[in-house]
Motif scaffolding. Structure first.
Motif, PDB file in Angstrom:
ATOM      1  N   ARG A  58       0.569   5.764  -0.321  1.00  0.00           N
ATOM      2  CA  ARG A  58      -0.348   6.903  -0.317  1.00  0.00           C
ATOM      3  C   ARG A  58      -0.555   7.356  -1.754  1.00  0.00           C
ATOM      4  O   ARG A  58       0.393   7.447  -2.533  1.00  0.00           O
ATOM      5  CB  ARG A  58       0.203   8.035   0.546  1.00  0.00           C
ATOM      6  CG  ARG A  58       0.311   7.616   2.033  1.00  0.00           C
ATOM      7  CD  ARG A  58       0.504   8.782   2.985  1.00  0.00           C
ATOM      8  NE  ARG A  58      -0.461   9.859   2.871  1.00  0.00           N
ATOM      9  CZ  ARG A  58      -1.734   9.797   3.334  1.00  0.00           C
ATOM     10  NH1 ARG A  58      -2.175   8.700   3.894  1.00  0.00           N
ATOM     11  NH2 ARG A  58      -2.518  10.832   3.212  1.00  0.00           N
ATOM     12  N   ARG A  59      -1.778   7.644  -2.089  1.00  0.00           N
ATOM     13  CA  ARG A  59      -2.133   8.048  -3.448  1.00  0.00           C
ATOM     14  C   ARG A  59      -1.325   9.265  -3.896  1.00  0.00           C
ATOM     15  O   ARG A  59      -0.938   9.366  -5.056  1.00  0.00           O
ATOM     16  CB  ARG A  59      -3.631   8.331  -3.501  1.00  0.00           C
ATOM     17  CG  ARG A  59      -4.159   8.498  -4.875  1.00  0.00           C
ATOM     18  CD  ARG A  59      -5.666   8.673  -4.865  1.00  0.00           C
ATOM     19  NE  ARG A  59      -6.139   8.675  -6.235  1.00  0.00           N
ATOM     20  CZ  ARG A  59      -7.285   8.189  -6.617  1.00  0.00           C
ATOM     21  NH1 ARG A  59      -8.085   7.642  -5.731  1.00  0.00           N
ATOM     22  NH2 ARG A  59      -7.646   8.246  -7.872  1.00  0.00           N
ATOM     23  N   ALA A  60      -1.030  10.165  -2.988  1.00  0.00           N
ATOM     24  CA  ALA A  60      -0.296  11.394  -3.319  1.00  0.00           C
ATOM     25  C   ALA A  60       1.126  11.106  -3.792  1.00  0.00           C
ATOM     26  O   ALA A  60       1.742  11.945  -4.452  1.00  0.00           O
ATOM     27  CB  ALA A  60      -0.287  12.330  -2.114  1.00  0.00           C
ATOM     28  N   GLN A  61       1.679   9.936  -3.469  1.00  0.00           N
ATOM     29  CA  GLN A  61       3.048   9.582  -3.870  1.00  0.00           C
ATOM     30  C   GLN A  61       3.134   9.112  -5.317  1.00  0.00           C
ATOM     31  O   GLN A  61       4.232   8.991  -5.852  1.00  0.00           O
ATOM     32  CB  GLN A  61       3.586   8.458  -2.973  1.00  0.00           C
ATOM     33  CG  GLN A  61       3.792   8.837  -1.530  1.00  0.00           C
ATOM     34  CD  GLN A  61       4.244   7.632  -0.738  1.00  0.00           C
ATOM     35  OE1 GLN A  61       3.442   6.839  -0.275  1.00  0.00           O
ATOM     36  NE2 GLN A  61       5.556   7.478  -0.621  1.00  0.00           N
ATOM     37  N   ASP A  88      -2.523  10.828 -11.756  1.00  0.00           N
ATOM     38  CA  ASP A  88      -3.654  11.405 -11.028  1.00  0.00           C
ATOM     39  C   ASP A  88      -4.910  10.542 -11.123  1.00  0.00           C
ATOM     40  O   ASP A  88      -5.547  10.241 -10.126  1.00  0.00           O
ATOM     41  CB  ASP A  88      -3.970  12.813 -11.557  1.00  0.00           C
ATOM     42  CG  ASP A  88      -2.847  13.801 -11.259  1.00  0.00           C
ATOM     43  OD1 ASP A  88      -2.173  13.630 -10.222  1.00  0.00           O
ATOM     44  OD2 ASP A  88      -2.634  14.715 -12.070  1.00  0.00           O
ATOM     45  N   GLY A 117      -9.596   4.756  -0.290  1.00  0.00           N
ATOM     46  CA  GLY A 117      -9.479   6.131   0.187  1.00  0.00           C
ATOM     47  C   GLY A 117      -8.219   6.783  -0.343  1.00  0.00           C
ATOM     48  O   GLY A 117      -8.014   6.877  -1.553  1.00  0.00           O
ATOM     49  N   ASP A 118      -7.340   7.200   0.586  1.00  0.00           N
ATOM     50  CA  ASP A 118      -6.089   7.860   0.212  1.00  0.00           C
ATOM     51  C   ASP A 118      -4.968   6.868  -0.073  1.00  0.00           C
ATOM     52  O   ASP A 118      -3.843   7.277  -0.333  1.00  0.00           O
ATOM     53  CB  ASP A 118      -5.627   8.803   1.334  1.00  0.00           C
ATOM     54  CG  ASP A 118      -6.530  10.012   1.458  1.00  0.00           C
ATOM     55  OD1 ASP A 118      -7.264  10.303   0.487  1.00  0.00           O
ATOM     56  OD2 ASP A 118      -6.508  10.658   2.514  1.00  0.00           O
ATOM     57  N   GLU A 119      -5.249   5.570   0.035  1.00  0.00           N
ATOM     58  CA  GLU A 119      -4.217   4.570  -0.182  1.00  0.00           C
ATOM     59  C   GLU A 119      -4.534   3.718  -1.416  1.00  0.00           C
ATOM     60  O   GLU A 119      -5.692   3.482  -1.749  1.00  0.00           O
ATOM     61  CB  GLU A 119      -4.071   3.664   1.044  1.00  0.00           C
ATOM     62  CG  GLU A 119      -3.518   4.392   2.254  1.00  0.00           C
ATOM     63  CD  GLU A 119      -3.228   3.453   3.391  1.00  0.00           C
ATOM     64  OE1 GLU A 119      -2.211   3.659   4.059  1.00  0.00           O
ATOM     65  OE2 GLU A 119      -4.004   2.503   3.607  1.00  0.00           O
ATOM     66  N   LYS A 145       0.851  -1.193   0.000  1.00  0.00           N
ATOM     67  CA  LYS A 145       0.000   0.000   0.000  1.00  0.00           C
ATOM     68  C   LYS A 145       0.883   1.238   0.000  1.00  0.00           C
ATOM     69  O   LYS A 145       1.892   1.282   0.699  1.00  0.00           O
ATOM     70  CB  LYS A 145      -0.883   0.031   1.257  1.00  0.00           C
ATOM     71  CG  LYS A 145      -2.094  -0.836   1.173  1.00  0.00           C
ATOM     72  CD  LYS A 145      -2.983  -0.620   2.377  1.00  0.00           C
ATOM     73  CE  LYS A 145      -4.159  -1.579   2.316  1.00  0.00           C
ATOM     74  NZ  LYS A 145      -5.039  -1.440   3.460  1.00  0.00           N
TER      75      LYS A 145
END
Length: 152
Positions: A79-82, A86, A112-114, A77
Motif C-alpha cells: 500500500r502506498r501509505a506504508q 510521498d 492506484g493506492d498500491e 505490491k
C-alpha cells in the motif's frame, strides 16, 4: 597456519553487456577492501587476489558470483501509505530503512493506492564486465581487520 588477510586497493570500471559504463573509481581514490571480509563481490575478489600490484585485467563476473539471480518473490505490491516517500514515480529507488544494509527497492508500477516494488539488487541477474587494476596489496593491519569485522 593460514596467512593474515590482505588489504587490497584497486581501480575498477564496471560495464554492462552492451559496454555502457555503470560505475568507475577512475578519477577518484582507489577502492579498498580486506580479503575475505565480504566487502566486494566474490567474483571480483578472487581475481584481484591472484593479481600483482600494477596489473590490469578484464574480469567477467556471473550473476551467481555477483548480486545473484533475479528472484520473483522479491517483487511485491504494498500500500502506498506504508512507504516512507510521498512523491513516487516508476523507476524511483529508495532504501527501506535507516540501516545502510536495509534493501534498496525500485518502483516498478503505481496502481492506484498500491505500488509494485522490486527488492532485487538493480544488477541482479546480470553479467558484470570489469576492468580492474590492482594498485596495492599488503597484509591488513589489526585495526583494519577489527574495523572490517564490525561492518557485518
Amino acid at each position: 597456519m593460514p596467512s593474515a588477510p590482505h588489504h587490497l586497493t584497486f581501480h575498477y570500471t564496471l560495464r554492462n553487456r552492451e559496454g555502457r559504463v555503470l560505475d568507475t573509481s577512475r578519477g577518484a581514490e582507489p577502492l579498498g577492501c580486506i580479503e575475505g571480509a565480504g566487502q566486494i563481490i566474490e567474483g571480483l575478489e578472487e581475481p584481484l587476489l591472484a593479481m600483482t600490484a600494477g596489473e590490469t585485467r578484464q574480469v567477467v563476473v556471473s550473476p551467481e558470483r555477483a548480486y545473484g539471480l533475479r528472484d520473483d518473490a522479491m517483487v511485491q505490491k504494498v500500500r502506498r501509505a506504508q512507504l516512507p516517500v510521498d512523491d513516487l514515480k516508476v523507476g524511483d529507488q529508495f532504501q527501506t530503512g535507516p540501516d545502510r544494509l536495509d534493501p534498496i527497492v525500485t518502483v516498478l508500477a503505481i496502481e492506484g493506492d498500491e505500488v509494485l516494488l522490486d527488492a532485487n539488487h538493480p544488477l541482479a541477474g546480470q553479467e558484470l564486465y570489469f576492468e580492474v587494476e590492482l594498485v596495492t596489496r599488503r597484509l591488513a593491519t589489526s585495526a583494519e581487520l577489527q574495523a572490517a569485522s564490525q561492518i557485518d
